[in-house]
Structures are given as structure tokens and as C-alpha cells.
Design a protein around this motif. Sequence first.
Motif, PDB file in Angstrom:
ATOM      1  N   ALA A  30       0.816  -1.215   0.000  1.00 57.41           N
ATOM      2  CA  ALA A  30       0.000   0.000   0.000  1.00 57.41           C
ATOM      3  C   ALA A  30       0.852   1.269   0.000  1.00 57.41           C
ATOM      4  O   ALA A  30       0.533   2.237  -0.663  1.00 57.41           O
ATOM      5  CB  ALA A  30      -0.939  -0.009   1.206  1.00 57.41           C
ATOM      6  N   GLY A  31       1.948   1.290   0.723  1.00 60.23           N
ATOM      7  CA  GLY A  31       2.767   2.486   0.804  1.00 60.23           C
ATOM      8  C   GLY A  31       3.814   2.588  -0.282  1.00 60.23           C
ATOM      9  O   GLY A  31       4.517   3.586  -0.377  1.00 60.23           O
ATOM     10  N   ALA A  32       3.928   1.590  -1.134  1.00 60.71           N
ATOM     11  CA  ALA A  32       4.971   1.590  -2.162  1.00 60.71           C
ATOM     12  C   ALA A  32       4.760   2.706  -3.179  1.00 60.71           C
ATOM     13  O   ALA A  32       5.721   3.331  -3.615  1.00 60.71           O
ATOM     14  CB  ALA A  32       5.024   0.242  -2.860  1.00 60.71           C
ATOM     15  N   ALA A  33       3.519   2.970  -3.536  1.00 57.70           N
ATOM     16  CA  ALA A  33       3.247   4.028  -4.516  1.00 57.70           C
ATOM     17  C   ALA A  33       3.583   5.398  -3.944  1.00 57.70           C
ATOM     18  O   ALA A  33       4.145   6.251  -4.634  1.00 57.70           O
ATOM     19  CB  ALA A  33       1.782   3.976  -4.946  1.00 57.70           C
ATOM     20  N   ARG A  34       3.255   5.613  -2.675  1.00 58.46           N
ATOM     21  CA  ARG A  34       3.572   6.909  -2.049  1.00 58.46           C
ATOM     22  C   ARG A  34       5.075   7.100  -1.945  1.00 58.46           C
ATOM     23  O   ARG A  34       5.584   8.193  -2.186  1.00 58.46           O
ATOM     24  CB  ARG A  34       2.928   7.000  -0.671  1.00 58.46           C
ATOM     25  CG  ARG A  34       1.441   7.253  -0.720  1.00 58.46           C
ATOM     26  CD  ARG A  34       0.937   7.535   0.671  1.00 58.46           C
ATOM     27  NE  ARG A  34       1.204   6.393   1.534  1.00 58.46           N
ATOM     28  CZ  ARG A  34       0.287   5.606   2.040  1.00 58.46           C
ATOM     29  NH1 ARG A  34      -0.965   5.838   1.811  1.00 58.46           N
ATOM     30  NH2 ARG A  34       0.617   4.588   2.806  1.00 58.46           N
ATOM     31  N   GLU A  35       5.786   6.046  -1.565  1.00 60.96           N
ATOM     32  CA  GLU A  35       7.237   6.141  -1.442  1.00 60.96           C
ATOM     33  C   GLU A  35       7.872   6.417  -2.796  1.00 60.96           C
ATOM     34  O   GLU A  35       8.791   7.234  -2.900  1.00 60.96           O
ATOM     35  CB  GLU A  35       7.810   4.855  -0.845  1.00 60.96           C
ATOM     36  CG  GLU A  35       9.297   4.878  -0.651  1.00 60.96           C
ATOM     37  CD  GLU A  35       9.772   5.942   0.330  1.00 60.96           C
ATOM     38  OE1 GLU A  35      10.921   6.393   0.170  1.00 60.96           O
ATOM     39  OE2 GLU A  35       9.011   6.325   1.221  1.00 60.96           O
ATOM     40  N   SER A  36       7.383   5.780  -3.827  1.00 64.19           N
ATOM     41  CA  SER A  36       7.897   6.018  -5.171  1.00 64.19           C
ATOM     42  C   SER A  36       7.634   7.453  -5.604  1.00 64.19           C
ATOM     43  O   SER A  36       8.505   8.100  -6.186  1.00 64.19           O
ATOM     44  CB  SER A  36       7.247   5.040  -6.146  1.00 64.19           C
ATOM     45  OG  SER A  36       7.713   5.272  -7.455  1.00 64.19           O
ATOM     46  N   ALA A  37       6.448   7.962  -5.298  1.00 63.22           N
ATOM     47  CA  ALA A  37       6.121   9.344  -5.653  1.00 63.22           C
ATOM     48  C   ALA A  37       7.015  10.322  -4.891  1.00 63.22           C
ATOM     49  O   ALA A  37       7.452  11.334  -5.462  1.00 63.22           O
ATOM     50  CB  ALA A  37       4.652   9.627  -5.352  1.00 63.22           C
ATOM     51  N   ARG A  38       7.302  10.040  -3.618  1.00 62.64           N
ATOM     52  CA  ARG A  38       8.200  10.911  -2.847  1.00 62.64           C
ATOM     53  C   ARG A  38       9.601  10.940  -3.446  1.00 62.64           C
ATOM     54  O   ARG A  38      10.240  11.994  -3.490  1.00 62.64           O
ATOM     55  CB  ARG A  38       8.272  10.445  -1.402  1.00 62.64           C
ATOM     56  CG  ARG A  38       7.192  11.048  -0.552  1.00 62.64           C
ATOM     57  CD  ARG A  38       7.454  10.750   0.906  1.00 62.64           C
ATOM     58  NE  ARG A  38       6.305   9.988   1.339  1.00 62.64           N
ATOM     59  CZ  ARG A  38       6.314   8.909   2.068  1.00 62.64           C
ATOM     60  NH1 ARG A  38       7.432   8.425   2.511  1.00 62.64           N
ATOM     61  NH2 ARG A  38       5.209   8.292   2.377  1.00 62.64           N
ATOM     62  N   MET A  39      10.071   9.799  -3.909  1.00 62.44           N
ATOM     63  CA  MET A  39      11.401   9.750  -4.513  1.00 62.44           C
ATOM     64  C   MET A  39      11.441  10.551  -5.812  1.00 62.44           C
ATOM     65  O   MET A  39      12.389  11.301  -6.067  1.00 62.44           O
ATOM     66  CB  MET A  39      11.827   8.301  -4.754  1.00 62.44           C
ATOM     67  CG  MET A  39      12.143   7.563  -3.474  1.00 62.44           C
ATOM     68  SD  MET A  39      12.619   5.848  -3.732  1.00 62.44           S
ATOM     69  CE  MET A  39      14.159   6.046  -4.592  1.00 62.44           C
ATOM     70  N   TRP A  40      10.399  10.464  -6.626  1.00 60.48           N
ATOM     71  CA  TRP A  40      10.364  11.229  -7.871  1.00 60.48           C
ATOM     72  C   TRP A  40      10.270  12.722  -7.573  1.00 60.48           C
ATOM     73  O   TRP A  40      10.899  13.538  -8.262  1.00 60.48           O
ATOM     74  CB  TRP A  40       9.199  10.791  -8.752  1.00 60.48           C
ATOM     75  CG  TRP A  40       9.470   9.519  -9.478  1.00 60.48           C
ATOM     76  CD1 TRP A  40       8.910   8.301  -9.244  1.00 60.48           C
ATOM     77  CD2 TRP A  40      10.412   9.324 -10.548  1.00 60.48           C
ATOM     78  NE1 TRP A  40       9.437   7.367 -10.101  1.00 60.48           N
ATOM     79  CE2 TRP A  40      10.359   7.962 -10.913  1.00 60.48           C
ATOM     80  CE3 TRP A  40      11.285  10.170 -11.224  1.00 60.48           C
ATOM     81  CZ2 TRP A  40      11.142   7.439 -11.933  1.00 60.48           C
ATOM     82  CZ3 TRP A  40      12.069   9.634 -12.244  1.00 60.48           C
ATOM     83  CH2 TRP A  40      11.990   8.295 -12.586  1.00 60.48           C
ATOM     84  N   ASP A  41       9.488  13.096  -6.573  1.00 59.48           N
ATOM     85  CA  ASP A  41       9.394  14.513  -6.198  1.00 59.48           C
ATOM     86  C   ASP A  41      10.743  15.048  -5.734  1.00 59.48           C
ATOM     87  O   ASP A  41      11.119  16.177  -6.052  1.00 59.48           O
ATOM     88  CB  ASP A  41       8.350  14.709  -5.094  1.00 59.48           C
ATOM     89  CG  ASP A  41       6.931  14.492  -5.596  1.00 59.48           C
ATOM     90  OD1 ASP A  41       6.720  14.563  -6.833  1.00 59.48           O
ATOM     91  OD2 ASP A  41       6.046  14.239  -4.756  1.00 59.48           O
ATOM     92  N   ALA A  42      11.493  14.245  -4.989  1.00 62.13           N
ATOM     93  CA  ALA A  42      12.825  14.665  -4.544  1.00 62.13           C
ATOM     94  C   ALA A  42      13.752  14.858  -5.737  1.00 62.13           C
ATOM     95  O   ALA A  42      14.538  15.820  -5.776  1.00 62.13           O
ATOM     96  CB  ALA A  42      13.401  13.634  -3.578  1.00 62.13           C
TER      97      ALA A  42
END
Length: 51
Positions: A30-42
Amino acid sequence: MTAASGALTLARGRRWPAMSARYERSRPAAGAARESARMWDALDRGDDPTA
């Protein structure tokens, strides 16, 4: 010979293991998509998300 192998395939083919289940993707956590989005935003901000 060909007819015999065809008949054998028809008779027992359904019990043979299928390859499709072996290569199907599992659902991401469930949290994998959010973590991936945070990495792209960084990366967009110019930060190194791996540091």
C-alpha cells in the motif's frame, strides 16, 4: 506418432502446470506508490533521495 501425441496432449494437457502464474506481477504494498512518488518529487527538486 503425431496423432498419439496430440491425443495425449488433449487428454492430459489441463493438468500440466501453466507458465502464466509464474510470471504474473504481485500487487505492490500500500505504501509503495507513495514512497515512489516521494522519490520522484525529490528528484524533481534536485535532491538525492538515496542519500
